[in-house]
Design a protein around this motif. Structure first.
Motif, PDB file in Angstrom:
ATOM      1  N   VAL A 182      -3.527 -22.518 -53.703  1.00 21.82           N
ATOM      2  CA  VAL A 182      -3.818 -22.791 -55.113  1.00 21.82           C
ATOM      3  C   VAL A 182      -2.948 -23.942 -55.608  1.00 21.82           C
ATOM      4  CG1 VAL A 182      -3.620 -21.893 -57.461  1.00 21.82           C
ATOM      5  CG2 VAL A 182      -4.546 -20.430 -55.663  1.00 21.82           C
ATOM      6  N   GLU A 185      -4.103 -27.354 -54.089  1.00 24.86           N
ATOM      7  CA  GLU A 185      -5.395 -27.838 -54.579  1.00 24.86           C
ATOM      8  C   GLU A 185      -5.272 -28.315 -56.033  1.00 24.86           C
ATOM      9  OE1 GLU A 185      -8.469 -25.503 -51.604  1.00 24.86           O
ATOM     10  OE2 GLU A 185      -8.484 -24.926 -53.702  1.00 24.86           O
ATOM     11  N   GLU A 201       8.526 -25.224 -53.624  1.00 18.51           N
ATOM     12  CA  GLU A 201       8.137 -24.251 -52.592  1.00 18.51           C
ATOM     13  C   GLU A 201       9.401 -23.677 -51.959  1.00 18.51           C
ATOM     14  OE1 GLU A 201       5.377 -22.673 -51.141  1.00 18.51           O
ATOM     15  OE2 GLU A 201       7.012 -21.832 -49.940  1.00 18.51           O
ATOM     16  N   GLY A 260       1.007 -16.539 -55.008  1.00 15.11           N
ATOM     17  CA  GLY A 260       0.266 -15.523 -54.270  1.00 15.11           C
ATOM     18  C   GLY A 260      -0.416 -14.535 -55.188  1.00 15.11           C
ATOM     19  N   VAL A 337      -9.149 -22.854 -45.289  1.00 13.90           N
ATOM     20  CA  VAL A 337      -9.417 -24.265 -45.620  1.00 13.90           C
ATOM     21  C   VAL A 337      -8.640 -24.659 -46.867  1.00 13.90           C
ATOM     22  CG1 VAL A 337     -11.214 -25.894 -46.347  1.00 13.90           C
ATOM     23  CG2 VAL A 337     -11.771 -24.144 -44.661  1.00 13.90           C
TER      24      VAL A 337
END
Ligand code: NAI
Length: 447
Positions: A182, A185, A201, A260, A337
């Motif tokens: 997420v 993207e 991250e 998440g 993907v």
């Protein structure tokens, strides 16, 4: 009396309803928001719509490299129009699911389901009875106990994957917590739309368990587009205008929380079923059955693979079982993907995961510039195709792609893995030429 009551109209729920209705079962589908669930309304489909606009922007911005000019002015993304188009796409697909339910004679009830027992479900004052129950309630974003986060969320300074798809204005500075699917993207779209984007991250790489080489390539390509990454960095607090992490802080106009999702198992009477819950998810066997006969759980709620396509197949397997057909779920070849530009697609083992399972591997990586079509259509030269095999049995166990069409090519790799095909068998396939998919052929030739 229904043959099957399904709670949740996302990919798991509506697929089960369609397949069961098609087979002649009397099906009730209960949905509290909109058919299609998170995937169709606020996940897979809307995000792909945004990303397609980002892809077109990229093409337009680099058109001159391909001899295409747009009159000198720099292309721009009109975010409002992108969101309007996204809403139309969602509307069209949701009505498609609705029509499908009608065609399969599925009764759809909108409202919040409350489970009374495994054969009884209430929606408001209405009581419904069924001989089988399927729980397909999906998942919700994880909200960790970070200082100031609750306040940030309530004020709309911090948003989740749902709100980011409906932002009216492109934030000047978007800070993303979590460099998973997420996060990446949305970083990709908003960066194209004009935001300065910082991704925080906590792991040493982006894209989680992705093949390390590909994750590094992906990060480099994002960095070239101006996205900034802070790896090995854990967020400790949120203030009114900043995200604080160990050793520093970063200002933001909006913060996307994308660390998440967790199964949605509370508030609808699940406790009345005494199901086995493990790590916050409903435990199921390989046909989607819970510890109660005739109670199934498919999709994100069983916590196995939080992906729409896994939910689709789980739903089919569960319905096959209801119909007395033999079918089991195989998780060896569930693709993943990332639909950014370039695309990343992956299926099966990485070298690291194979090693952890004690599998001896051989692998080969071929650059995508070996593909005539890739060279014809790209100025970038960093695409790769990696194929991993079991050294002893020589069957394909992992394929990892970074480059154009990866999301479409990966399906052939899924089949090779699921069918446990050996290198020598794959070498005999004819691939269309010129395509980027031929890189799999090139890779297996070298094994
Ligand atoms: P994710 O699990 O993919 O990534 C979350 C990331 O956040 C991880 O890399 C994790 O290390 C990091 N993280 C966790 N806590 C953190 C902290 N305190 N500070 C910094 N980083 C932290 O989850 P994501 O991206 O939210 O996606 C949710 C689900 O939706 C996933 O299951 C994903 O597979 C699915 N999804 C799939 C898509 C696709 O197939 N293209 C698209 C969007 C979502």
């Amino acid at each position: 009396m229904f043959d099957l009551i399904i709670i949740g109209g996302g990919p798991g729920g509506y697929m089960a309803a369609e397949r069961a209705g098609h087979a002649g079962l009397k099906v009730l589908l209960i949905e509290k928001r909109a058919l299609g669930g998170v995937c169709l309304n606020e996940g897979c489909i809307p995000s792909k719509t945004l990303l397609h606009s980002a892809k077109l922007y990229d093409y337009a911005a680099h058109g001159n490299e391909y001899g295409v000019y747009s009159g000198g002015s720099r292309p721009e993304i009109d975010h409002k129009l992108v969101i309007e188009r996204k809403n139309k796409v969602v509307e069209k697909l949701v009505s498609g699911v609705s029509a499908l339910m009608k065609a399969k004679k599925v009764t759809v009830v909108y409202g919040e389901a409350q489970i009374i027992d495994s054969g009884t479900v209430k929606v408001g004052d209405e009581v419904y009875n069924g001989s089988r129950l399927m729980i397909a309630t999906g998942s919700v974003p994880v909200i960790p106990p970070i200082d100031g986060l609750a306040e940030g969320l309530s004020k709309g300074f911090v948003i989740t994957s749902r709100e980011i798809l409906d932002l009216e204005k492109v934030p000047k500075h978007l800070t993303v917590i979590g460099g998973g699917v997420v996060g990446l993207e949305m970083a990709s779209y908003y960066s194209a739309a004009g935001s300065k984007v910082t991704v925080i991250e906590m792991l040493h790489q982006i894209a989680g368990a992705m093949d390390t080489e590909i994750s590094d390539l992906l990060m480099k390509s994002y960095e070239k587009k101006g996205i900034e990454f802070l790896l090995d960095t854990k967020v400790t607090a949120i203030t009114k205008d900043s995200v604080i992490y160990d050793g520093g802080s970063v200002k933001a106009n909006k913060v996307l929380l994308s660390i998440g999702r967790k199964p949605f198992i509370e508030g609808f009477g699940l406790e009345n079923l005494d199901l086995v819950i493990k790590n916050g998810a409903i435990e199921t066997d390989s046909i989607g059955l819970t510890n109660r006969p005739n109670v199934y759980a498919v999709g994100d709620v069983n916590g196995r693979y939080m992906l729409a396509h896994a939910a689709y197949r789980e739903a089919e397997v569960a319905v096959s079982h209801m119909l007395g057909e033999s079918d089991t779920m195989c998780y060896d070849a569930v693709p993943s993907v990332i639909y950014t530009s370039p695309e990343v697609a992956s299926v099966g083992e990485t070298e690291k995961s194979a090693k952890a399972r004690g599998i001896d591997t051989t692998s080969v990586t071929v650059p995508m510039v070996y593909s005539g079509r890739y060279v014809a259509e790209n100025t970038a030269t960093d695409g790769i195709c990696k194929v991993i095999i079991n050294k002893e049995h020589r069957n394909i166990i992992g394929v990892h792609l970074y480059g154009s069409y990866a999301s479409e090519i990966i399906t052939s790799a899924c089949m090779m893995i699921e069918m446990q095909m050996r290198v020598e068998e794959v070498q005999k396939f004819i691939f269309p030429h010129p395509t980027v998919s031929e890189m799999i052929r090139e890779a297996v030739f070298r094994l």
